[in-house]
Enzyme design. Structure first.
Site, PDB file in Angstrom:
ATOM      1  N   GLU A  82     -25.224 -30.618 -20.844  1.00  0.00           N
ATOM      2  CA  GLU A  82     -23.813 -31.218 -20.800  1.00  0.00           C
ATOM      3  C   GLU A  82     -24.066 -32.569 -19.924  1.00  0.00           C
ATOM      4  O   GLU A  82     -24.459 -32.415 -18.917  1.00  0.00           O
ATOM      5  CB  GLU A  82     -22.924 -30.269 -20.497  1.00  0.00           C
ATOM      6  N   LYS A 260     -14.781 -22.081 -15.590  1.00  0.00           N
ATOM      7  CA  LYS A 260     -16.159 -22.619 -16.531  1.00  0.00           C
ATOM      8  C   LYS A 260     -16.623 -23.835 -15.867  1.00  0.00           C
ATOM      9  O   LYS A 260     -18.003 -24.261 -16.031  1.00  0.00           O
ATOM     10  CB  LYS A 260     -15.537 -22.945 -17.802  1.00  0.00           C
ATOM     11  N   ASP A 276     -31.205 -14.864 -14.105  1.00  0.00           N
ATOM     12  CA  ASP A 276     -30.179 -14.151 -15.268  1.00  0.00           C
ATOM     13  C   ASP A 276     -29.127 -14.956 -15.369  1.00  0.00           C
ATOM     14  O   ASP A 276     -27.956 -14.470 -14.519  1.00  0.00           O
ATOM     15  CB  ASP A 276     -30.025 -12.771 -15.041  1.00  0.00           C
ATOM     16  N   HIS A 374     -17.598 -39.358 -19.153  1.00  0.00           N
ATOM     17  CA  HIS A 374     -18.387 -38.742 -20.332  1.00  0.00           C
ATOM     18  C   HIS A 374     -18.642 -40.169 -21.243  1.00  0.00           C
ATOM     19  O   HIS A 374     -19.521 -40.073 -21.728  1.00  0.00           O
ATOM     20  CB  HIS A 374     -17.485 -37.794 -21.214  1.00  0.00           C
TER      21      HIS A 374
HETATM   22  C1  MEV Z   1     -16.046 -29.203 -18.730  1.00  0.00           C
HETATM   23  O1  MEV Z   1     -17.254 -28.796 -18.971  1.00  0.00           O
HETATM   24  C2  MEV Z   1     -15.443 -28.790 -17.487  1.00  0.00           C
HETATM   25  C3  MEV Z   1     -14.191 -29.127 -17.098  1.00  0.00           C
HETATM   26  O2  MEV Z   1     -13.331 -28.685 -18.304  1.00  0.00           O
HETATM   27  C4  MEV Z   1     -13.817 -28.218 -15.995  1.00  0.00           C
HETATM   28  C5  MEV Z   1     -12.281 -28.254 -15.698  1.00  0.00           C
HETATM   29  O3  MEV Z   1     -11.549 -28.543 -16.580  1.00  0.00           O
HETATM   30  O4  MEV Z   1     -11.796 -27.984 -14.735  1.00  0.00           O
HETATM   31  C6  MEV Z   1     -14.095 -30.458 -16.941  1.00  0.00           C
END
Ligand code: MEV
Length: 423
Positions: A82, A260, A276, A374
């Site tokens: 990513e 995430k 892992d 991005h």
């Molecule tokens: C993208 O991989 C991760 C984000 O969505 C995390 C977040 O929203 O805090 C930017």
């Protein structure tokens, strides 16, 4: 120890970046070659790692700069597909440096092995009987791994819970194992299997599952960083990051994405160092829900000077011996780049990366949004796939970002235009 604050690292060519990392970490020719080539994992090694191997799946390996953890400088290898993750971590770590970087603590490298006993007539008596036999059960467990015991690790305690399930009461024994520098799954599972027959005898029940728990609540690592108010954009940014945290902590729909983002950093270091990744992911999310509701793995608050204080706490089942970190040449070189001497030290860096990643995401989301960052990389990819090479990639990408038209056909037009102008 050289500084991990390498200015304009991102502007260097790949070979020069590798050279800088080589110097920082004292990599030898072989390690440098393994990282810099596409043949990081030889086919016969891959063929021994899993079943039915047909090839390997390379992902980019980047370096996050600027990390200062407990006063020590780290260059952090991150394997991830990513865009923006490595840049975001480096940026956040740079901001954290201003007031001393990251400070960590941990609860030790202790894992839990579970032994499930069913069909016990008197489960509470069985519980007491297991606990009364604590010493012989621990001795039997420790007989399985004299090497771990010789370095001060091994089975240290027994806990027993009687749980209600849809199939009636079950007696669940927890074997508490200090895994030292191993991730511990092999040691813990072997010990759990070894004491299972004794538990059947003690409880007069039937043992089924004997397996490690990834909810590693006894292997927690914490990291804290203070971000100077002015450095991160002022009081409004401090407030909006605290609001963003409050949103995540209150709402599982937001919190899944928030956590995430943390795992973007944690899993990238995990993959680079041969951990892992699934064990870490499941441990993180289970721990986030451990209080009965799914919550943020980080917290944010304002200190007495108006600076932003970020913390993270989550389980880290990671190891440096056994597993892929000991056989995968790129993972071994990544561990060398990090310069970590123990599994705990690795986990402390990973926790700091998780916090940095989360801070960077919240700051971007609360201010300019994440798309801007991005888009730059996306534009470079579009430019390259439209046929740009060398410096043309950046020129075409820059133009498309300025025009807010990041499209394949526009990239082709720009390439043509620029090439004609040059010839
Ligand atoms: C993208 O991989 C991760 C984000 O969505 C995390 C977040 O929203 O805090 C930017």
């Amino acid at each position: 120890m050289p500084s991990s604050e390498i200015s304009n690292f991102y502007k260097l060519k790949q070979a020069d970046r590798l050279k800088a990392v080589r110097e920082f970490a004292n990599l030898d020719d072989n390690e440098t070659q393994v990282i810099g080539s596409l043949a990081g994992l030889k086919m016969d090694t891959a063929d021994r790692m899993i079943e039915n191997v047909i090839g390997v799946m390379p992902v980019p390996l980047g370096i996050a700069t600027n990390f200062l953890v407990n006063g020590k400088d780290y260059l952090v290898p991150m394997a991830i597909e990513e865009a923006s993750v490595v840049a975001a971590a480096s940026n956040a770590a740079k901001m954290a440096r201003k007031l001393g970087g990251f400070r960590t603590s941990n609860s030790g490298p202790v894992m839990i092995g579970q032994i499930q006993t069913v069909g016990v007539a008197d489960p509470h008596r069985a519980r007491n009987e297991i606990l009364a036999n604590r010493e012989i059960l621990l001795a039997k467990a420790n007989d399985q791994d004299p090497k771990l015991v010789s370095v001060g690790g091994g089975a240290k305690d027994i806990e027993v819970r009687v749980i209600d399930t849809s199939r009636g009461k079950m007696v669940i024994t927890h074997l508490i194992v200090d895994c030292k520098d191993a991730m511990g799954a092999n040691a813990v599972n072997t010990m759990a299997e070894a004491i299972a027959p004794m538990i059947e005898k003690i409880t007069r029940g039937k043992v089924f599952l004997r397996i490690i728990s990834n909810l590693a609540v006894k292997r927690l690592v914490r990291s804290t960083a203070v971000f100077e108010k002015e450095t991160i954009g002022g009081k409004e940014v401090v407030d909006s990051i605290i609001d963003a945290f409050a949103f995540a902590d209150a709402d599982p729909f937001r919190c899944a994405t928030h956590n995430k983002g943390i795992m973007n950093g944690v899993s990238a270091v995990a993959l680079a160092t041969g951990q892992d990744t699934r064990a870490l992911e499941s441990g993180a999310h289970a721990y986030a829900a451990f209080a009965g509701r799914y919550r943020s793995l980080t917290t944010y608050e304002e200190d007495e000077n108006g600076n932003l204080v970020g913390t993270i706490e989550m389980p880290f089942a990671v190891g440096l011996i056994g597993g892929a970190s000991a056989v995968h040449p790129v993972a071994k070189a990544s561990v060398k780049i990090l310069g970590v001497k123990s599994a705990i030290e690795l986990a402390e860096v990973m926790a700091s990366v998780g916090l940095a990643q989360n801070f960077a995401a919240l700051r971007a989301l609360a201010t300019e949004g994440i798309q801007k960052g991005h888009m730059k990389l996306h534009a470079r990819n579009v430019a390259a796939s439209a046929g740009a090479s060398g410096e043309l990639v950046d020129i075409v990408a820059q133009r498309m970002v300025e025009e807010r038209k990041i499209r394949f056909d526009r990239a082709q037009e720009l390439i043509k235009e620029l090439q004609t102008r040059r010839s």
